[in-house]
Design an enzyme around this catalytic site. Structure first.
Site, PDB file in Angstrom:
ATOM      1  CD  GLU A 110     -41.355  32.076 -56.364  1.00 13.53           C
ATOM      2  OE1 GLU A 110     -41.838  31.636 -55.233  1.00 13.53           O
ATOM      3  OE2 GLU A 110     -41.689  31.752 -57.528  1.00 13.53           O
ATOM      4  CB  CYS A 381     -47.070  27.845 -58.438  1.00 19.95           C
ATOM      5  SG  CYS A 381     -47.292  27.402 -60.368  1.00 19.95           S
TER       6      CYS A 381
END
Ligand code: SAH
Length: 391
Positions: A110, A381
């Site tokens: 990511e 997150c």
């Protein structure tokens, strides 16, 4: 002769040599590389410009290079740039964009682009215009009148997965695969820069992974992002949950980057329940190491503290935290917990957050609250990768 960044594998039975990708190499290394492959030295400068400013994804993209040479290099399997492939992209209403990037070996990581808007209303339109400029990226920052953002921050990953297994962290729930190579870190920044059509102004190593378990590659990426991409070290933040001895080692490098330490608890017993690796690293030892860091580098540390309702957000926790940080050149960043599926911690309501802020301020501790951005796009997150990995 191979340049210093080039990696040659010559184990028995392996006949061909594999060169490290071009991304991450300095101007001097790139110049040596083009010369080794029969090109004049000035091609090194061109290559550097195309890799770091023009977003070339392969030698074939570099139209100023002789066509025959490009074909020759490609046929020989030489000169791989080292860019990732876009696997998935999600944009949240607040403008945050989350990217899932597929690496050469198929692993998915990511990266998140987090814009800070100058003028909310005009930003979207200007952004579309900017995205269509094919090479030069307008700078973020006050000196650029054309910039729709005052800042563009990239949250980068340093590992595929993470071995630290913090209980509140989605990445930690997914296990650890491997360290990222320098080019895989640099690529994340270039990807966000190209997508936004805007120069990246800030980098935070707060994506997947524990940067101080991959210090060598992270520092190589920091140097290249600084020297080759042109982002100031002072605009970069390295975030660590703490690995014994590694903060002291980092201090020796005398970097200009900001160090952020993920504390999350005001006493050892509580910290161990949230961060399993803290069992082998007493809070006092961590704080001592941080004091050494400040002394060696002269730079203040930013402490991160996730606020979990009822668990670590009571006034006595603020008092304990303040005792630990007494006389410390530091700043506390409070992060109201961003819910993940796997555990049922709760985010405190704004009143509780405010009381915690006030309690720290009463102890003269510098404090700010950071709300996660991009919640609507699962961009906070680790959640997006968890939900889209197989998509
Ligand atoms: N391993 C490093 C960097 C990755 S985490 C570190 O621990 O610092 C980056 C930041 O995101 C850390 O402060 C981490 O605690 C925070 N974070 C992780 N999961 C979170 C969640 N569910 N809600 C809010 N913050 C979270």
């Amino acid at each position: 002769m191979h340049s210093s960044n080039s990696l040659e594998l010559t184990s028995p039975g392996l006949t061909s040599s594999i060169s490290a990708p071009l991304l991450g190499r300095s101007l001097a290394d790139l110049t040596a590389w083009v010369q080794q492959h029969g090109q004049p030295a000035y091609r090194g400068k061109q290559l550097h410009q195309w890799l770091y400013q023009q977003g070339a994804r392969s030698l074939a993209d570099i139209s100023v290079f002789p066509k025959a040479w490009r074909a020759e290099m490609e046929a020989a399997g030489e000169g791989e740039v080292g860019r990732s492939h876009l696997h998935y992209r999600a944009e949240a209403p607040d403008g945050t964009v989350k990217f899932l990037l597929r690496l050469q070996d198929g692993q998915i990581i990511e990266a998140v682009g987090i814009p800070t808007f100058r003028r909310e209303s005009a930003a979207k339109r200007q952004r579309l215009d900017a995205a269509h400029q094919d090479s030069a990226f307008p700078s973020s920052g006050s000196h650029s009148d054309t910039s729709p953002y005052s800042r563009l921050t990239v949250c980068v990953s340093s590992q595929v997965g993470c071995p630290m297994a913090c209980d509140f962290c989605a990445t930690g729930k997914g296990g650890y695969v491997r360290n990222l190579e320098p080019h895989e870190i640099i690529d994340q920044v270039l990807t966000v820069q190209e997508d936004f059509g805007q120069r990246v102004s800030n980098i935070v190593f707060m994506g997947m992974g524990e940067p101080l378990l991959n210090t060598e590659n992270v520092l190589a990426a920091v140097r290249s992002l600084n020297t080759d991409v042109g982002i100031g070290q002072r605009a970069m933040t390295l975030s660590t949950v703490g690995i014994p001895g590694h903060i002291r080692q980092l201090a020796q490098h005398q970097l200009q980057v900001t160090l952020a330490v993920s504390l999350h608890a005001s006493n050892q017993a509580l910290r161990e329940t949230l961060i399993p690796t803290a069992r082998r690293y007493p809070l006092e030892a961590l704080i001592d190491e941080c004091r050494d860091y400040v002394q060696i580098t002269g730079r203040r540390i930013s402490f991160e503290y996730i606020l979990l309702a009822e668990l670590n957000d009571r006034p006595e926790h603020a008092d304990q935290l303040a005792q630990h940080l007494r006389g410390f050149q530091s700043h506390v960043n409070l992060i109201p917990y961003n819910p993940i599926q796997e555990v049922d911690y709760k985010r405190p309501d704004p009143r509780r957050v405010q009381s915690f802020v006030q309690a720290l301020q009463d102890h003269h501790i510098a404090v700010s609250v950071r709300y996660s951005r991009g919640l609507e796009a699962d961009a906070a997150c680790g959640q997006l990768r968890a939900s889209r990995k197989d998509g």
